[in-house]
Enzyme design. Structure first.
Site, PDB file in Angstrom:
ATOM      1  N   HIS A 188       0.879  -1.150  -0.090  1.00  0.00           N
ATOM      2  CA  HIS A 188      -0.126  -0.126   0.069  1.00  0.00           C
ATOM      3  C   HIS A 188       1.067   1.243  -0.013  1.00  0.00           C
ATOM      4  O   HIS A 188       1.889   1.223   0.373  1.00  0.00           O
ATOM      5  CB  HIS A 188      -1.006   0.103   1.240  1.00  0.00           C
ATOM      6  CG  HIS A 188      -0.060  -0.194   2.365  1.00  0.00           C
ATOM      7  ND1 HIS A 188       0.242  -1.351   2.843  1.00  0.00           N
ATOM      8  CD2 HIS A 188       0.264   0.557   3.557  1.00  0.00           C
ATOM      9  CE1 HIS A 188       0.865  -1.406   4.099  1.00  0.00           C
ATOM     10  NE2 HIS A 188       0.910  -0.137   4.441  1.00  0.00           N
ATOM     11  N   HIS A 246       0.884   5.215   1.444  1.00  0.00           N
ATOM     12  CA  HIS A 246       0.045   5.942   2.572  1.00  0.00           C
ATOM     13  C   HIS A 246       0.355   7.645   1.868  1.00  0.00           C
ATOM     14  O   HIS A 246       1.333   7.825   1.372  1.00  0.00           O
ATOM     15  CB  HIS A 246       1.080   6.232   3.609  1.00  0.00           C
ATOM     16  CG  HIS A 246       1.334   5.037   4.530  1.00  0.00           C
ATOM     17  ND1 HIS A 246       0.594   4.611   5.778  1.00  0.00           N
ATOM     18  CD2 HIS A 246       2.033   3.725   4.189  1.00  0.00           C
ATOM     19  CE1 HIS A 246       0.937   3.511   6.275  1.00  0.00           C
ATOM     20  NE2 HIS A 246       1.846   2.791   5.650  1.00  0.00           N
TER      21      HIS A 246
HETATM   22  P1  AMP Z   1       2.225  -0.041   7.168  1.00  0.00           P
HETATM   23  O1  AMP Z   1       2.918  -0.272   8.581  1.00  0.00           O
HETATM   24  O2  AMP Z   1       3.014   0.703   6.024  1.00  0.00           O
HETATM   25  O3  AMP Z   1       2.081  -1.741   6.871  1.00  0.00           O
HETATM   26  O4  AMP Z   1       0.942   0.588   7.237  1.00  0.00           O
HETATM   27  C1  AMP Z   1      -0.309  -0.146   7.848  1.00  0.00           C
HETATM   28  C2  AMP Z   1      -1.180   0.877   8.140  1.00  0.00           C
HETATM   29  O5  AMP Z   1      -2.532   0.361   8.280  1.00  0.00           O
HETATM   30  C3  AMP Z   1      -0.651   1.865   9.402  1.00  0.00           C
HETATM   31  O6  AMP Z   1      -0.788   3.104   9.063  1.00  0.00           O
HETATM   32  C4  AMP Z   1      -2.190   1.532  10.210  1.00  0.00           C
HETATM   33  O7  AMP Z   1      -2.590   2.490  11.034  1.00  0.00           O
HETATM   34  C5  AMP Z   1      -3.182   1.064   9.276  1.00  0.00           C
HETATM   35  N1  AMP Z   1      -4.154   0.398   9.666  1.00  0.00           N
HETATM   36  C6  AMP Z   1      -3.992  -0.728  10.686  1.00  0.00           C
HETATM   37  N2  AMP Z   1      -5.033  -1.266  10.819  1.00  0.00           N
HETATM   38  C7  AMP Z   1      -6.286  -0.783  10.137  1.00  0.00           C
HETATM   39  C8  AMP Z   1      -7.604  -0.759   9.847  1.00  0.00           C
HETATM   40  N3  AMP Z   1      -8.348  -1.600  10.355  1.00  0.00           N
HETATM   41  N4  AMP Z   1      -8.143   0.094   8.800  1.00  0.00           N
HETATM   42  C9  AMP Z   1      -7.488   1.186   8.515  1.00  0.00           C
HETATM   43  N5  AMP Z   1      -6.277   1.165   8.659  1.00  0.00           N
HETATM   44  C10 AMP Z   1      -5.540   0.354   9.485  1.00  0.00           C
END
Ligand code: AMP
Length: 143
Positions: free
Chosen positions: A106, A108
């Site tokens: 993903h 951000h």
């Molecule tokens: P990464 O650490 O780059 O893998 O990013 C994962 C992101 O997903 C983090 O910024 C979290 O805050 C976000 N995240 C975790 N659980 C959820 C959820 N249920 N809905 C939306 N975002 C989430």
């Protein structure tokens, strides 16, 4: 869990894609989904994920990656137009030691305002879903 390419179909973004857990959706088409980060580092922190099952930069097919970054640009423009931040940071992590916490690739989109400190990554209290949906609607209106 570092630079693994063994996709876990039970990861949290797979559950968001299937609708098994709720999300504040911004945009969806046949190939990508965009929704609000539930632990936002700043107001308007948005995620963009492909529908293809890929853990990270190394196992996503090139054409899906091209489509993902082009859609990310479109959504980042809508974030800019909706929220008027001073800057926008794109982030993308590969592997746990690099900060990745969800093993479905993903981008951000993180709005930045001068003089405002961002909250830490993937931590703290989950945001209120209704507030996230309001921000998602503002972004959607600019798409
Ligand atoms: P990464 O650490 O780059 O893998 O990013 C994962 C992101 O997903 C983090 O910024 C979290 O805050 C976000 N995240 C975790 N659980 C959820 C959820 N249920 N809905 C939306 N975002 C989430």
């Amino acid at each position: 869990m570092s630079l693994q390419t063994q996709y876990d179909p039970k990861n949290i973004f797979a559950k968001i894609l299937s609708g098994a857990i709720p999300s504040a959706r911004v945009y969806e088409d046949a190939r990508i989904l965009s929704f609000m980060d539930a632990f936002p580092q700043s107001k308007g922190h948005t995620l963009v994920i492909p529908k293809v099952q890929a853990c990270n930069l190394f196992d996503i097919p090139a054409d899906d990656l091209r489509n993902l970054i082009i859609r990310t640009q479109t959504i980042a423009r809508a974030v800019r137009d909706a929220l008027a931040p001073d800057g926008i940071r794109l982030m993308q992590f590969n592997g746990e030691p690099a900060g990745q916490t969800v093993f479905h690739i993903h981008f951000h989109i993180i709005p930045v305002w001068e003089g405002e400190n961002e909250r830490p990554h993937a931590a703290g209290k989950m945001a209120d879903m209704n507030e996230l949906k309001e921000i998602a609607a503002q972004i959607k209106a600019k798409l």
